[in-house]
Design an enzyme around this catalytic site. Structure first.
Site, PDB file in Angstrom:
ATOM      1  NE  ARG A 238      -4.360  -1.079   0.196  1.00 11.63           N
ATOM      2  CZ  ARG A 238      -4.452  -2.450  -0.451  1.00 11.63           C
ATOM      3  NH1 ARG A 238      -3.405  -2.923  -1.465  1.00 11.63           N
ATOM      4  NH2 ARG A 238      -5.544  -3.072  -0.621  1.00 11.63           N
ATOM      5  CD  GLU A 267      -2.720   3.477  -5.177  1.00  6.84           C
ATOM      6  OE1 GLU A 267      -3.848   2.948  -5.631  1.00  6.84           O
ATOM      7  OE2 GLU A 267      -1.836   2.784  -4.567  1.00  6.84           O
ATOM      8  CG  HIS A 286      -2.934  -0.642  -6.534  1.00  5.32           C
ATOM      9  ND1 HIS A 286      -3.435  -0.029  -5.551  1.00  5.32           N
ATOM     10  CD2 HIS A 286      -2.924  -1.906  -6.421  1.00  5.32           C
ATOM     11  CE1 HIS A 286      -3.649  -1.035  -4.558  1.00  5.32           C
ATOM     12  NE2 HIS A 286      -3.321  -2.105  -5.199  1.00  5.32           N
TER      13      HIS A 286
HETATM   14  C1  DGY Z   1      -5.404  -5.911  -2.748  1.00  3.98           C
HETATM   15  O1  DGY Z   1      -6.110  -7.303  -2.737  1.00  3.98           O
HETATM   16  O2  DGY Z   1      -5.449  -5.640  -1.469  1.00  3.98           O
HETATM   17  C2  DGY Z   1      -4.597  -5.317  -3.867  1.00  3.98           C
HETATM   18  O3  DGY Z   1      -4.054  -4.364  -3.361  1.00  3.98           O
HETATM   19  C3  DGY Z   1      -5.542  -5.387  -5.062  1.00  3.98           C
HETATM   20  O4  DGY Z   1      -4.829  -5.914  -6.045  1.00  3.98           O
END
Ligand code: DGY
Length: 339
Positions: A238, A267, A286
């Site tokens: 993240r 983002e 992402h």
């Molecule tokens: C998640 O599943 O948390 C991812 O970041 C999505 O791809």
């Protein structure tokens, strides 16, 4: 008996929407961009179930305005877009889709790691700009991956799959995690280290912890200073795990060699964000879990989680299963109008 009303916040790959059409009174947000706040509030107020993405913010205010809500099924492993405490307080079950994306995300983590180590995006720009005049002994020299030390922060599903790949690449693996993983240590010859020591020893550092109050800005100025000048930071977890301003300074000043990011804070990044001016940054929007098969699988699991909860079953991947008892009572009350 009537069907429960469900709002899905985007079109989804695979068969998930067809499945939901069969079993629910489905409302689908058809736009490319996420529903704006007012639309989400309006739908939450009217629905029994929401199928959400990490771009949908479900905070206490939104949950308070959803009197009939039984379940929020998040199509992601992470659920930092949802106020879990507020959901639990209101007896709303929250589910997620872990496990099925670990290998795909680990593949992409390695793609980024290799791209940064061997400067592949720079090489691509170099060729397209007509700068390739001849084979040169010192052109675009990168760093070896085999034999290097990889520091994995977080040894859950994705971290484990990254370790498996790193083992195949002949890397030395060190890791830091909430709990020790002795079986994996033996299998991949991994060594557990405190975070500071991991940062000091690693040639590559890759982040695989969930975002929480404790992990926000896990990598800031101090941590970047601990890393080697030759080190490469990879983040497919993240964005807020890393202090963006500190990372910019570290990359600009050569405190670390480069970074490869699939996630940023915020983002998307603004097109004039200084990070984007750096040659020693590899960046993606992402997409670590974005393979055709995995996204279809995630969507289907999210739909199944939603239907299970509406039907009174607590899916395996419930994030707040400790509210089971209160949730069962609330669910019956919230669905009575359908009986
Ligand atoms: C998640 O599943 O948390 C991812 O970041 C999505 O791809």
């Amino acid at each position: 008996m009537g069907k429960p009303t469900v709002f899905v916040t985007r079109r989804l790959p695979g068969g998930a929407i067809d499945l939901l059409h069969q079993h629910t009174d489905l409302r689908l947000w058809e736009e490319e961009l996420p529903p704006p706040r007012e639309a989400l509030l309006r739908q939450a107020a009217a629905c029994h179930g929401l199928l959400t993405l990490l771009t949908d913010r479900l905070d206490a205010e939104l949950l308070a305005s959803a009197p009939n809500l039984v379940v929020v099924s998040n199509m992601a492993t992470g659920f930092d877009n949802i106020d879990l405490a507020a959901a639990s307080e209101r007896s709303v079950l929250v589910t997620r889709t872990p496990g099925i994306l670990s290998e795909t995300v680990a593949d992409f983590t390695f793609a980024l790691l290799l791209a940064a180590a061997r400067r592949i995006p720079e090489a691509d720009r170099y060729v397209r700009a007509g700068r390739w005049k001849t084979w040169g002994p010192s052109v675009l020299l990168g760093r070896d991956v085999y034999g290097a030390t990889l520091g994995i922060v977080g040894m859950g599903g994705v971290g484990t799959e990254v370790a498996k790949r790193a083992h195949g690449f002949g890397m030395r693996i060190v890791y830091h995690s909430r709990s020790r993983r002795p079986a994996l240590e033996r299998r991949y010859g991994m060594t557990y280290l405190p975070l500071n020591e991991l940062l000091r020893q690693s040639d590559f550092v890759t982040l695989h912890v969930p975002l929480s109050a404790e992990t926000r800005r896990l990598i800031g100025r101090r941590e970047l200073r601990l890393m080697k000048e030759t080190a490469i930071l990879v983040n497919t977890g993240r964005g807020p795990l890393v202090d963006r301003a500190a990372l910019y300074e570290a990359l600009k000043s050569g405190q670390i060699a480069s970074a490869a990011l699939d996630v940023t804070d915020p983002e998307p990044l603004s097109p004039d964000d200084p990070l984007l001016s750096l040659e020693n940054l590899v960046i993606a929007p992402h997409i670590a879990s974005a393979s055709l098969a995995t996204r279809a699988h995630m969507a289907m699991l999210a739909a199944e989680n939603l239907l299970a909860a509406l039907g009174g079953r607590i899916p395996k991947h419930a994030a707040n299963r400790e509210i089971a008892q209160a949730w069962r009572t609330a669910r019956r009350r919230r669905l009575t109008s359908l009986a």
